[in-house]
Design an enzyme around this catalytic site. Structure first.
Site, PDB file in Angstrom:
ATOM      1  N   GLU A  17     -22.678  15.477 -52.143  1.00 10.22           N
ATOM      2  CA  GLU A  17     -23.722  14.335 -52.216  1.00 10.22           C
ATOM      3  C   GLU A  17     -24.091  14.945 -53.632  1.00 10.22           C
ATOM      4  O   GLU A  17     -24.150  15.687 -54.011  1.00 10.22           O
ATOM      5  CB  GLU A  17     -24.160  14.909 -50.400  1.00 10.22           C
ATOM      6  CG  GLU A  17     -23.787  14.441 -49.021  1.00 10.22           C
ATOM      7  CD  GLU A  17     -23.872  12.671 -49.465  1.00 10.22           C
ATOM      8  OE1 GLU A  17     -23.942  11.913 -50.264  1.00 10.22           O
ATOM      9  OE2 GLU A  17     -23.225  12.114 -48.233  1.00 10.22           O
ATOM     10  N   ASN A 102     -31.437  13.226 -46.504  1.00  5.68           N
ATOM     11  CA  ASN A 102     -30.725  12.934 -47.428  1.00  5.68           C
ATOM     12  C   ASN A 102     -31.316  12.056 -48.455  1.00  5.68           C
ATOM     13  O   ASN A 102     -31.528  12.043 -49.630  1.00  5.68           O
ATOM     14  CB  ASN A 102     -30.340  11.473 -46.520  1.00  5.68           C
ATOM     15  CG  ASN A 102     -28.756  11.777 -46.186  1.00  5.68           C
ATOM     16  OD1 ASN A 102     -28.243  12.422 -46.453  1.00  5.68           O
ATOM     17  ND2 ASN A 102     -28.076  10.770 -45.192  1.00  5.68           N
ATOM     18  N   ASN A 156     -29.328   6.426 -46.436  1.00  3.44           N
ATOM     19  CA  ASN A 156     -28.170   6.551 -47.673  1.00  3.44           C
ATOM     20  C   ASN A 156     -28.275   5.907 -48.726  1.00  3.44           C
ATOM     21  O   ASN A 156     -29.811   6.330 -49.409  1.00  3.44           O
ATOM     22  CB  ASN A 156     -27.115   6.472 -46.760  1.00  3.44           C
ATOM     23  CG  ASN A 156     -25.831   7.406 -46.572  1.00  3.44           C
ATOM     24  OD1 ASN A 156     -26.052   8.781 -47.509  1.00  3.44           O
ATOM     25  ND2 ASN A 156     -25.241   7.667 -45.549  1.00  3.44           N
ATOM     26  N   ASP A 210     -21.875   5.196 -47.753  1.00  2.00           N
ATOM     27  CA  ASP A 210     -22.692   6.085 -47.713  1.00  2.00           C
ATOM     28  C   ASP A 210     -23.199   6.088 -49.000  1.00  2.00           C
ATOM     29  O   ASP A 210     -24.371   5.187 -49.097  1.00  2.00           O
ATOM     30  CB  ASP A 210     -21.631   7.089 -47.655  1.00  2.00           C
ATOM     31  CG  ASP A 210     -22.459   8.874 -47.270  1.00  2.00           C
ATOM     32  OD1 ASP A 210     -23.639   9.039 -47.970  1.00  2.00           O
ATOM     33  OD2 ASP A 210     -21.295   9.582 -47.117  1.00  2.00           O
TER      34      ASP A 210
HETATM   35 CA    CA Z   1     -25.539  10.340 -47.877  1.00  2.00          CA
END
Ligand code: CA
Length: 305
Positions: A17, A102, A156, A210
């Site tokens: 990520e 996140n 996100n 995402d």
């Molecule tokens: Ca993400």
């Protein structure tokens, strides 16, 4: 123009990520989310290394003006002193204990924007995660934190137009890509509207939006988790204008890098995959590079603190 996809770091993460391309060292930084690790891949020397941040979730790694990196430690924002010494110091507790920070990104003024969600690492079925636990925050250079949106599910990807008039932002669970009017001076967002609704029947097989980045033509590149692709979206029409397929399903995020920012670096995940699924898509958890796209991104911002 036809693109070429290659694996640059094979099977290096469970949950890749937060890719960030540092043009000064031509290095790609990214995280292994639930390992609490940050990774560095030098695209020139091909040297790959990692650090543990002494926490259960690491979601961002972004260089700071004062040196070192801004990172996250599950609920906290923190400073990683330098890549070599690995010393981590919390600067702000942002989230409640049940949650986690996140995706995050720095705007053109040097402010960090970072969202949150319920920390589902111990609850394998995301449909059982409590809803509405996520928020979107910003962090100033002086360490002050401001909450902009509440009641999100999985906050996100985000990015901004070149003229800083619009901020794009994703909540993965309602499968929405939104736009907001962006006031860079005041550090505020307003006038929320939908750019693309991934749950709509007009754009099938998109999975969950995402991570996201923007190119110099103002088009959005959105990672489609559980759909094995990155799509290029026209934010004016909400239409998919290009699709790049990958050899695994859980594509998590992307950023432009390379000398001219013409390479797209893409992270992937093995989250909750069974051994049988892993056997079928053995490159899950790798970092990919896409060349020959014929578009370019821009230099990523560093945190002003
Ligand atoms: Ca993400």
């Amino acid at each position: 123009m036809s693109e070429k996809i290659e694996v640059v770091v094979k099977n290096c993460v469970q949950n890749g990520e937060g890719p960030y391309f540092d043009d000064t060292t031509q290095s790609l930084y990214y995280v292994d989310l639930f390992a609490g690790d940050v990774h560095k891949y030098n695209t020139v020397t091909r040297n790959h290394s990692r650090q543990n941040l002494d926490c259960s979730v690491a979601s961002v790694i972004i260089p700071r003006q004062k040196g070192g990196f801004l990172v996250s430690q599950r609920t906290d924002l923190a400073i990683l002193d330098s890549w070599d010494n690995g010393k981590v110091t919390s600067i702000a507790k942002v989230e409640a204990d049940a949650n986690m920070l996140n995706d995050g990104k720095v705007d053109a003024s040097g402010k960090l924007w970072i969202g949150s969600c319920f920390c589902g690492k111990d609850i394998p079925d995301p449909s059982k995660w409590p809803k509405g636990q996520g928020s979107l925050y910003s962090l100033e250079a002086n360490g002050s934190v401001k909450k902009h949106i509440s009641n999100l599910n999985i906050s996100n990807g985000m990015d901004w137009t070149d003229d800083n008039s619009v901020m794009y932002f994703i909540d993965s669970i309602p499968r929405q890509v939104w736009a907001f009017d962006f006031d860079i001076k005041a550090g505020n967002i307003s006038n929320q509207r939908t750019v693309a609704d991934f749950s709509s029947t007009e754009i099938p097989d998109m999975g969950f939006p995402d991570g996201m980045t923007i190119d110099t033509e103002g088009k959005l590149w959105v990672a489609c988790f559980d759909a094995g692709k990155v799509v290029r979206l026209d934010p004016e029409t909400g239409k998919v204008i290009r699709t790049v397929k990958f050899p695994c399903e859980k594509i998590t995020s992307c950023c432009f890098g390379g000398k001219d920012f013409t390479d797209l670096y893409v992270t992937s995940s093995q989250f909750l995959m069974t051994p049988a699924q892993l056997e079928k898509t053995p490159l899950a958890g790798s970092i990919f590079k896409v060349t020959g796209l014929g578009v370019r991104g821009r230099k990523a911002n560093i945190f002003s603190g």
